[in-house]
Scaffold this active site. Structure first.
Site, PDB file in Angstrom:
ATOM      1  N   HIS A  72       0.847  -1.196   0.000  1.00  0.00           N
ATOM      2  CA  HIS A  72       0.000   0.000   0.000  1.00  0.00           C
ATOM      3  C   HIS A  72       0.879   1.241   0.000  1.00  0.00           C
ATOM      4  O   HIS A  72       1.822   1.346   0.769  1.00  0.00           O
ATOM      5  CB  HIS A  72      -0.913   0.007   1.234  1.00  0.00           C
ATOM      6  CG  HIS A  72      -2.078  -0.930   1.107  1.00  0.00           C
ATOM      7  ND1 HIS A  72      -3.185  -0.868   1.921  1.00  0.00           N
ATOM      8  CD2 HIS A  72      -2.316  -1.950   0.239  1.00  0.00           C
ATOM      9  CE1 HIS A  72      -4.057  -1.807   1.564  1.00  0.00           C
ATOM     10  NE2 HIS A  72      -3.544  -2.483   0.549  1.00  0.00           N
ATOM     11  N   TYR A 195      -8.978   5.285   7.794  1.00  0.00           N
ATOM     12  CA  TYR A 195      -9.061   5.634   9.215  1.00  0.00           C
ATOM     13  C   TYR A 195     -10.086   6.755   9.311  1.00  0.00           C
ATOM     14  O   TYR A 195      -9.853   7.853   8.795  1.00  0.00           O
ATOM     15  CB  TYR A 195      -7.708   6.120   9.738  1.00  0.00           C
ATOM     16  CG  TYR A 195      -6.686   5.016   9.957  1.00  0.00           C
ATOM     17  CD1 TYR A 195      -5.981   4.459   8.896  1.00  0.00           C
ATOM     18  CD2 TYR A 195      -6.421   4.540  11.239  1.00  0.00           C
ATOM     19  CE1 TYR A 195      -5.051   3.447   9.106  1.00  0.00           C
ATOM     20  CE2 TYR A 195      -5.488   3.533  11.457  1.00  0.00           C
ATOM     21  CZ  TYR A 195      -4.807   2.998  10.395  1.00  0.00           C
ATOM     22  OH  TYR A 195      -3.886   1.995  10.606  1.00  0.00           O
ATOM     23  N   PRO A 288      -3.678  -0.171  19.223  1.00  0.00           N
ATOM     24  CA  PRO A 288      -3.414  -0.626  17.856  1.00  0.00           C
ATOM     25  C   PRO A 288      -3.533   0.427  16.752  1.00  0.00           C
ATOM     26  O   PRO A 288      -3.194   0.143  15.605  1.00  0.00           O
ATOM     27  CB  PRO A 288      -4.462  -1.725  17.656  1.00  0.00           C
ATOM     28  CG  PRO A 288      -5.559  -1.393  18.597  1.00  0.00           C
ATOM     29  CD  PRO A 288      -4.933  -0.735  19.773  1.00  0.00           C
ATOM     30  N   LYS A 292       1.445  -0.640  15.245  1.00  0.00           N
ATOM     31  CA  LYS A 292       2.860  -0.739  15.617  1.00  0.00           C
ATOM     32  C   LYS A 292       3.258  -1.987  16.402  1.00  0.00           C
ATOM     33  O   LYS A 292       4.450  -2.318  16.480  1.00  0.00           O
ATOM     34  CB  LYS A 292       3.271   0.490  16.444  1.00  0.00           C
ATOM     35  CG  LYS A 292       3.400   1.749  15.641  1.00  0.00           C
ATOM     36  CD  LYS A 292       4.586   1.661  14.696  1.00  0.00           C
ATOM     37  CE  LYS A 292       4.487   2.662  13.575  1.00  0.00           C
ATOM     38  NZ  LYS A 292       4.842   2.166  12.264  1.00  0.00           N
ATOM     39  N   TYR A 378       4.235   6.108  10.451  1.00  0.00           N
ATOM     40  CA  TYR A 378       3.397   4.961  10.089  1.00  0.00           C
ATOM     41  C   TYR A 378       4.196   3.970   9.224  1.00  0.00           C
ATOM     42  O   TYR A 378       4.166   2.759   9.470  1.00  0.00           O
ATOM     43  CB  TYR A 378       2.151   5.432   9.345  1.00  0.00           C
ATOM     44  CG  TYR A 378       1.070   4.382   9.218  1.00  0.00           C
ATOM     45  CD1 TYR A 378      -0.096   4.457   9.969  1.00  0.00           C
ATOM     46  CD2 TYR A 378       1.202   3.302   8.349  1.00  0.00           C
ATOM     47  CE1 TYR A 378      -1.099   3.496   9.868  1.00  0.00           C
ATOM     48  CE2 TYR A 378       0.214   2.334   8.226  1.00  0.00           C
ATOM     49  CZ  TYR A 378      -0.923   2.441   8.987  1.00  0.00           C
ATOM     50  OH  TYR A 378      -1.908   1.481   8.879  1.00  0.00           O
TER      51      TYR A 378
HETATM   52  P1  FAD Z   1       2.789 -12.452  21.293  1.00  0.00           P
HETATM   53  O1  FAD Z   1       2.385 -12.491  19.882  1.00  0.00           O
HETATM   54  O2  FAD Z   1       1.770 -12.162  22.331  1.00  0.00           O
HETATM   55  O3  FAD Z   1       3.489 -13.828  21.624  1.00  0.00           O
HETATM   56  C1  FAD Z   1       3.768 -14.221  22.943  1.00  0.00           C
HETATM   57  C2  FAD Z   1       3.732 -15.735  23.011  1.00  0.00           C
HETATM   58  O4  FAD Z   1       4.142 -16.159  24.312  1.00  0.00           O
HETATM   59  C3  FAD Z   1       2.325 -16.271  22.799  1.00  0.00           C
HETATM   60  O5  FAD Z   1       2.328 -17.222  21.771  1.00  0.00           O
HETATM   61  C4  FAD Z   1       1.957 -16.846  24.153  1.00  0.00           C
HETATM   62  O6  FAD Z   1       1.084 -17.951  24.038  1.00  0.00           O
HETATM   63  C5  FAD Z   1       3.307 -17.231  24.704  1.00  0.00           C
HETATM   64  N1  FAD Z   1       3.330 -17.348  26.164  1.00  0.00           N
HETATM   65  C6  FAD Z   1       2.683 -16.580  27.071  1.00  0.00           C
HETATM   66  N2  FAD Z   1       2.904 -17.020  28.308  1.00  0.00           N
HETATM   67  C7  FAD Z   1       3.737 -18.092  28.190  1.00  0.00           C
HETATM   68  C8  FAD Z   1       4.322 -18.983  29.136  1.00  0.00           C
HETATM   69  N3  FAD Z   1       4.057 -18.865  30.452  1.00  0.00           N
HETATM   70  N4  FAD Z   1       5.120 -19.974  28.678  1.00  0.00           N
HETATM   71  C9  FAD Z   1       5.358 -20.110  27.346  1.00  0.00           C
HETATM   72  N5  FAD Z   1       4.813 -19.297  26.414  1.00  0.00           N
HETATM   73  C10 FAD Z   1       4.020 -18.304  26.829  1.00  0.00           C
HETATM   74  N6  FAD Z   1      -1.103  -5.152  16.739  1.00  0.00           N
HETATM   75  C11 FAD Z   1      -1.348  -4.413  15.677  1.00  0.00           C
HETATM   76  O7  FAD Z   1      -0.416  -3.751  15.187  1.00  0.00           O
HETATM   77  N7  FAD Z   1      -2.616  -4.390  15.100  1.00  0.00           N
HETATM   78  C12 FAD Z   1      -3.637  -5.145  15.610  1.00  0.00           C
HETATM   79  O8  FAD Z   1      -4.755  -5.119  15.088  1.00  0.00           O
HETATM   80  C13 FAD Z   1      -3.416  -5.914  16.733  1.00  0.00           C
HETATM   81  N8  FAD Z   1      -4.404  -6.659  17.265  1.00  0.00           N
HETATM   82  C14 FAD Z   1      -4.141  -7.375  18.398  1.00  0.00           C
HETATM   83  C15 FAD Z   1      -5.166  -8.114  18.979  1.00  0.00           C
HETATM   84  C16 FAD Z   1      -4.926  -8.820  20.166  1.00  0.00           C
HETATM   85  C17 FAD Z   1      -6.042  -9.613  20.805  1.00  0.00           C
HETATM   86  C18 FAD Z   1      -3.635  -8.789  20.748  1.00  0.00           C
HETATM   87  C19 FAD Z   1      -3.344  -9.531  22.048  1.00  0.00           C
HETATM   88  C20 FAD Z   1      -2.621  -8.070  20.147  1.00  0.00           C
HETATM   89  C21 FAD Z   1      -2.864  -7.349  18.978  1.00  0.00           C
HETATM   90  N9  FAD Z   1      -1.856  -6.607  18.361  1.00  0.00           N
HETATM   91  C22 FAD Z   1      -2.114  -5.895  17.278  1.00  0.00           C
HETATM   92  C23 FAD Z   1      -0.512  -6.575  18.868  1.00  0.00           C
HETATM   93  C24 FAD Z   1       0.395  -7.569  18.170  1.00  0.00           C
HETATM   94  O9  FAD Z   1      -0.334  -8.718  17.817  1.00  0.00           O
HETATM   95  C25 FAD Z   1       1.506  -7.872  19.126  1.00  0.00           C
HETATM   96  O10 FAD Z   1       2.220  -6.671  19.343  1.00  0.00           O
HETATM   97  C26 FAD Z   1       2.459  -8.961  18.650  1.00  0.00           C
HETATM   98  O11 FAD Z   1       1.800 -10.193  18.612  1.00  0.00           O
HETATM   99  C27 FAD Z   1       3.663  -9.023  19.569  1.00  0.00           C
HETATM  100  O12 FAD Z   1       4.380 -10.181  19.332  1.00  0.00           O
HETATM  101  P2  FAD Z   1       5.119 -10.915  20.532  1.00  0.00           P
HETATM  102  O13 FAD Z   1       5.807 -12.087  19.907  1.00  0.00           O
HETATM  103  O14 FAD Z   1       5.912  -9.945  21.311  1.00  0.00           O
HETATM  104  O15 FAD Z   1       3.955 -11.379  21.524  1.00  0.00           O
HETATM  105  C1  DHB Z   2      -5.030  -3.409  11.256  1.00  0.00           C
HETATM  106  C2  DHB Z   2      -4.858  -3.211  12.594  1.00  0.00           C
HETATM  107  C3  DHB Z   2      -4.449  -1.978  13.033  1.00  0.00           C
HETATM  108  O1  DHB Z   2      -4.260  -1.772  14.346  1.00  0.00           O
HETATM  109  C4  DHB Z   2      -4.224  -0.936  12.161  1.00  0.00           C
HETATM  110  O2  DHB Z   2      -3.850   0.270  12.643  1.00  0.00           O
HETATM  111  C5  DHB Z   2      -4.394  -1.148  10.824  1.00  0.00           C
HETATM  112  C6  DHB Z   2      -4.802  -2.401  10.373  1.00  0.00           C
HETATM  113  C7  DHB Z   2      -5.485  -4.736  10.788  1.00  0.00           C
HETATM  114  O3  DHB Z   2      -5.669  -5.624  11.622  1.00  0.00           O
HETATM  115  O4  DHB Z   2      -5.664  -4.911   9.580  1.00  0.00           O
END
Ligand code: FAD
Ligand code: DHB
Length: 385
Positions: A72, A195, A288, A292, A378
């Site tokens: 995009h 947005y 979100p 980021k 962004y």
């Molecule tokens: P995570 O993806 O959370 O991975 C952490 C892992 O550790 C998980 O698999 C978990 O199961 C594991 N874990 C936890 N506890 C333990 C334990 N005790 N022992 C072993 N393993 C464990 N970001 C956006 O930019 N846009 C979005 O729309 C967006 N939507 C989101 C929706 C939700 C519901 C959530 C929770 C987050 C969202 N985010 C979004 C944020 C984004 O998904 C996260 O920033 C990203 O997943 C971070 O990656 P990570 O690997 O640090 O953590």
């Molecule tokens: C999506 C999520 C976001 O938080 C955002 O700012 C833009 C797109 C998505 O899930 O597609």
């Protein structure tokens, strides 16, 4: 069991860290509470910033992203009766890619599997110990295990256990609203993300593929999803996104998944204590609106992997010593950007806020300086910013 780096969590941070460490000749074991299927089907983020895409391509994880992802040029910013396109490529020479976190997880899972990476899924009772002998304990099918390592990295998300063994200062902010997120089996009604500010609340029109749309609505923080029928969701989206204005139409379709996502900001510093490091959501989460969260997790491990390679293979501690400060600079930049996007676009009960928001939106959409600031943040600052 013994390894060089014990990684807690097989989310994007944990699996990418194991991939980058392997490239640098450092061995790791990943432990994860969920099953692989669960981790790979968890619907979360959808936008990859420029540096995330470049990093994934540079380490052999970009083939499917280039084939199936969608580049995009920018986004639309909208408020009632006005829609403006911000062209990031023109403004800052960088684009973003639509590619779901589920797909990033699958690509990482396959790459680690092909490389023979040990990822232990479905563990229970994970405990992290920082001492002269750092180690992790956990159970699998009721059997206790101990994993000794030179270094432990908590990539275990915002509810994981590792943060508790890295004491420090925490900063947090909760927001008085949530997002109601919807995945719909219908072609996107827009070529790039919209947005939308609206007096009823914020709405976001995103997508996952040419046939799947992702949409979000601002809702009160204590919202019960049962109060939102599919019809009520589509009606609210139509109003807030401007169905019927200047001939634009929001196409409705079957809703495959819907859930309410709370919004908060959280930062913990430092991101290290002794031989235990934190990366990704384990150390910080952002609301979100700026897309980021996933990108910050990638940026953290992009800094951490070479630091651990230098520490463990050359006994050079300099990059590891700098890791927390360097990572936190970007974390706070993204925390500010996410707060700024959130407060600019989400309506509050105070009518004064609405006037400030509309003034800010008009400025961003009409001034090159305003638009460039949004685009630079962004599309993503360079790694190491
Ligand atoms: P995570 O993806 O959370 O991975 C952490 C892992 O550790 C998980 O698999 C978990 O199961 C594991 N874990 C936890 N506890 C333990 C334990 N005790 N022992 C072993 N393993 C464990 N970001 C956006 O930019 N846009 C979005 O729309 C967006 N939507 C989101 C929706 C939700 C519901 C959530 C929770 C987050 C969202 N985010 C979004 C944020 C984004 O998904 C996260 O920033 C990203 O997943 C971070 O990656 P990570 O690997 O640090 O953590
Ligand atoms: C999506 C999520 C976001 O938080 C955002 O700012 C833009 C797109 C998505 O899930 O597609």
């Amino acid at each position: 069991m013994r390894t060089q780096v014990a990684i807690i969590g097989a989310g994007p941070a944990g699996l990418l860290l194991s991939h980058l460490l392997a490239e640098g000749g450092v061995e790791s074991v990943v432990v994860e509470t969920r099953t692989r299927d669960y981790v790979e089907s968890r619907i979360r983020a959808g936008i990859l910033e420029h540096s995330t895409v470049e990093l994934l391509k540079s380490v052999g994880l970009g083939d499917r992203l280039m084939r199936e992802g969608h580049e995009h040029r920018g986004i639309y910013l909208q408020w009632p009766s006005e829609r403006h396109h911000l062209d990031f490529l023109d403004l800052v020479g960088r684009s973003v890619w639509v590619y779901g976190q589920t797909e990033v997880q699958k690509d990482l899972g396959r790459a680690r599997e092909a490389a023979g990476q040990q990822v232990i899924y479905d563990v229970r009772d994970t405990a992290v110990f920082d001492s002269t002998e750092p180690h992790v304990t956990f159970t699998v099918d009721g059997v206790a295990h101990r994993l000794d390592a030179d270094v432990v990295v908590g990539c275990d998300g915002s509810f994981g256990p590792t943060r508790a063994v890295v004491p420090g200062t925490t900063w947090q902010r909760t927001y008085p609203y949530s997002w109601l997120g919807v995945l719909a089996d219908v072609a996107p009604s827009t070529d790039e993300l919209i947005y939308a500010w609206h007096p009823d609340g914020f709405a976001l029109n995103s997508m996952r593929s040419p046939t799947v749309t992702r949409l979000y609505l601002q809702v009160p923080a204590d919202t019960d999803i049962a109060e939102w029928s599919d019809e009520r969701i589509w009606d609210a989206l139509s109003i807030r996104l401007g169905h019927g204005q200047d001939g634009w139409e929001l196409t409705r379709g079957p809703i495959m998944e819907k859930s309410v996502l709370p919004m908060r900001s959280f930062v913990q510093a430092p991101m290290r204590r002794g031989n235990v490091f934190l990366a990704g959501d384990a150390a910080h989460i952002v609301p979100p609106t700026g897309a980021k969260g996933l990108n910050l997790a990638v940026a953290d491990v992009t800094l951490l992997a070479p630091a651990l390679v230098a520490l463990l293979t050359e006994k050079d501690p300099r990059l590891a010593d700098e890791y927390s400060d360097r990572a936190l600079r970007r974390v706070w930049r993204c925390t500010h950007f996410s707060w700024w996007m959130t407060t600019m676009l989400h309506t509050s009960p105070d009518p004064f806020d609405a006037q400030l928001q509309l003034s800010q939106l008009r400025w961003v959409a009409s001034s090159v300086a305003g638009a460039t600031g949004l685009a630079e943040n962004y599309a993503g600052l360079p790694i190491g910013f």
